[in-house]
Design a protein around this motif. Sequence first.
Motif, short mmCIF file in Angstrom:
data_model
loop_
_atom_site.label_atom_id
_atom_site.label_comp_id
_atom_site.label_asym_id
_atom_site.label_seq_id
_atom_site.Cartn_x
_atom_site.Cartn_y
_atom_site.Cartn_z
N THR A 181 25.67 94.33 31.00
CA THR A 181 24.88 93.28 30.35
C THR A 181 25.62 92.76 29.12
N LEU A 182 25.11 91.66 28.60
CA LEU A 182 25.67 91.11 27.36
C LEU A 182 25.54 92.11 26.22
N ARG A 183 24.42 92.81 26.17
CA ARG A 183 24.23 93.81 25.11
C ARG A 183 25.33 94.87 25.16
N HIS A 184 25.65 95.36 26.35
CA HIS A 184 26.72 96.33 26.49
C HIS A 184 28.06 95.74 26.05
N ALA A 185 28.32 94.50 26.46
CA ALA A 185 29.61 93.87 26.15
C ALA A 185 29.80 93.69 24.65
N VAL A 186 28.76 93.23 23.96
CA VAL A 186 28.86 93.04 22.51
C VAL A 186 29.08 94.38 21.82
N ALA A 187 28.39 95.43 22.27
CA ALA A 187 28.55 96.75 21.67
C ALA A 187 29.98 97.26 21.85
N VAL A 188 30.57 97.02 23.01
CA VAL A 188 31.95 97.43 23.26
C VAL A 188 32.90 96.71 22.30
N ALA A 189 32.69 95.41 22.12
CA ALA A 189 33.54 94.65 21.20
C ALA A 189 33.36 95.13 19.77
N GLU A 190 32.12 95.36 19.37
CA GLU A 190 31.86 95.80 18.00
C GLU A 190 32.39 97.20 17.73
N ALA A 191 32.57 98.00 18.79
CA ALA A 191 33.15 99.33 18.64
C ALA A 191 34.65 99.27 18.38
N GLY A 192 35.25 98.09 18.59
CA GLY A 192 36.66 97.92 18.27
C GLY A 192 37.57 97.53 19.42
N ALA A 193 37.02 97.34 20.61
CA ALA A 193 37.86 96.99 21.76
C ALA A 193 38.53 95.63 21.55
N THR A 194 39.80 95.57 21.88
CA THR A 194 40.54 94.32 21.84
C THR A 194 40.16 93.43 23.02
N ILE A 195 39.98 94.08 24.16
CA ILE A 195 39.60 93.41 25.41
C ILE A 195 38.35 94.11 25.93
N VAL A 196 37.34 93.33 26.29
CA VAL A 196 36.12 93.89 26.85
C VAL A 196 36.16 93.71 28.36
N ALA A 197 36.13 94.82 29.10
CA ALA A 197 36.11 94.77 30.56
C ALA A 197 34.66 94.76 31.04
N ILE A 198 34.31 93.79 31.86
CA ILE A 198 32.95 93.68 32.38
C ILE A 198 33.00 93.58 33.90
N ASP A 199 31.89 93.91 34.54
CA ASP A 199 31.79 93.70 35.98
C ASP A 199 31.99 92.22 36.25
N GLY A 200 32.98 91.91 37.06
CA GLY A 200 33.30 90.51 37.35
C GLY A 200 32.93 90.08 38.74
N THR A 201 31.99 90.79 39.36
CA THR A 201 31.57 90.43 40.71
C THR A 201 30.46 89.39 40.66
N ARG A 202 30.10 88.90 41.83
CA ARG A 202 29.05 87.88 41.92
C ARG A 202 27.67 88.49 42.15
N ARG A 203 27.55 89.79 41.99
CA ARG A 203 26.29 90.48 42.18
C ARG A 203 25.35 90.22 41.00
N PRO A 204 24.04 90.33 41.23
CA PRO A 204 23.07 90.13 40.14
C PRO A 204 23.29 91.15 39.02
N ARG A 205 23.18 90.68 37.79
CA ARG A 205 23.37 91.54 36.64
C ARG A 205 22.00 92.02 36.14
N PRO A 206 21.93 93.21 35.56
CA PRO A 206 20.63 93.76 35.15
C PRO A 206 19.85 92.88 34.17
N ASP A 207 20.55 92.13 33.30
CA ASP A 207 19.84 91.29 32.34
C ASP A 207 19.61 89.87 32.87
N ARG A 208 19.98 89.67 34.15
CA ARG A 208 19.76 88.41 34.85
C ARG A 208 20.60 87.25 34.31
N LEU A 209 21.52 87.53 33.42
CA LEU A 209 22.46 86.49 32.99
C LEU A 209 23.51 86.29 34.07
#
Length: 241
Positions: A97-125
């Motif tokens: 989800t976006l919440r997970h992605a923002v938390a990963v970035a705020e933790a210090g990641a230079t690159i945020v890896a996210i599920d890049g498939t076309r499947r439905p995402r839990p937060d519906r975004l």
Amino acid sequence: MTDSPSTPPSAPAQDPLIALRGGLVVSCQAYPGEAMRDPRTMTQVALAAVEGGAAGIRVQGVADIEHVTRAFAERKMTVPVTGLWKDGSDGVFITPTLRHAVAVAEAGATIVAIDGTRRPRPDRLSLAGTVAGLREHTSALVMADCGSLDDALAAFDAGVDVVGTTLSGYTGERPRTDGPDLELLAELVERLDLPVIAEGRVHSPTQARAALDAGAWAVVVGTAITHPTSITGWFVDALTH
């Protein structure tokens, strides 16, 4: 993206993708309940990988990302850190989800890896909505972990910075190859004007070299370097069968 140098050139710290080009990214992860499932241990593994020449590190979990990036900063290491957050075990669970992605970035990641498939995402975004939201809140680059050519094309349209073959063989669209999916890798390199990272089932230096020769921007290796339980099992199987 059809050219791929045999050795990674030196690169300015502010350009993580150039720093990774032609290099090895070591994935430092342990599963819940395992002996090495501790942020301090994963940080030591990451530091050892950099000492061995890794051009980048891939780390799972907010605590691990924080520990690794802090250790790198203390040692003035400018190695890019790709971060992700696995939540769950089925469907979309890599930074789902976006919440997970923002938390990963705020933790210090230079690159945020996210599920890049076309499947439905839990937060519906949508994937595009997730990428847009991440860009609104952080300056991190976005990597789409894909399972097929169609996934990667959709991720490109969504505005990601880099794609990977991470989920090939795990989403039902492609068979699970014995080793990296070099066929998919070659397709992505041919079709996309983006860096394509080879990831998934790279178990030997020969396979890593083959992925780079197929046009990979960089190659991720995890289990074969950082998961002693699996490596031990390979040897035990060879001796007992």
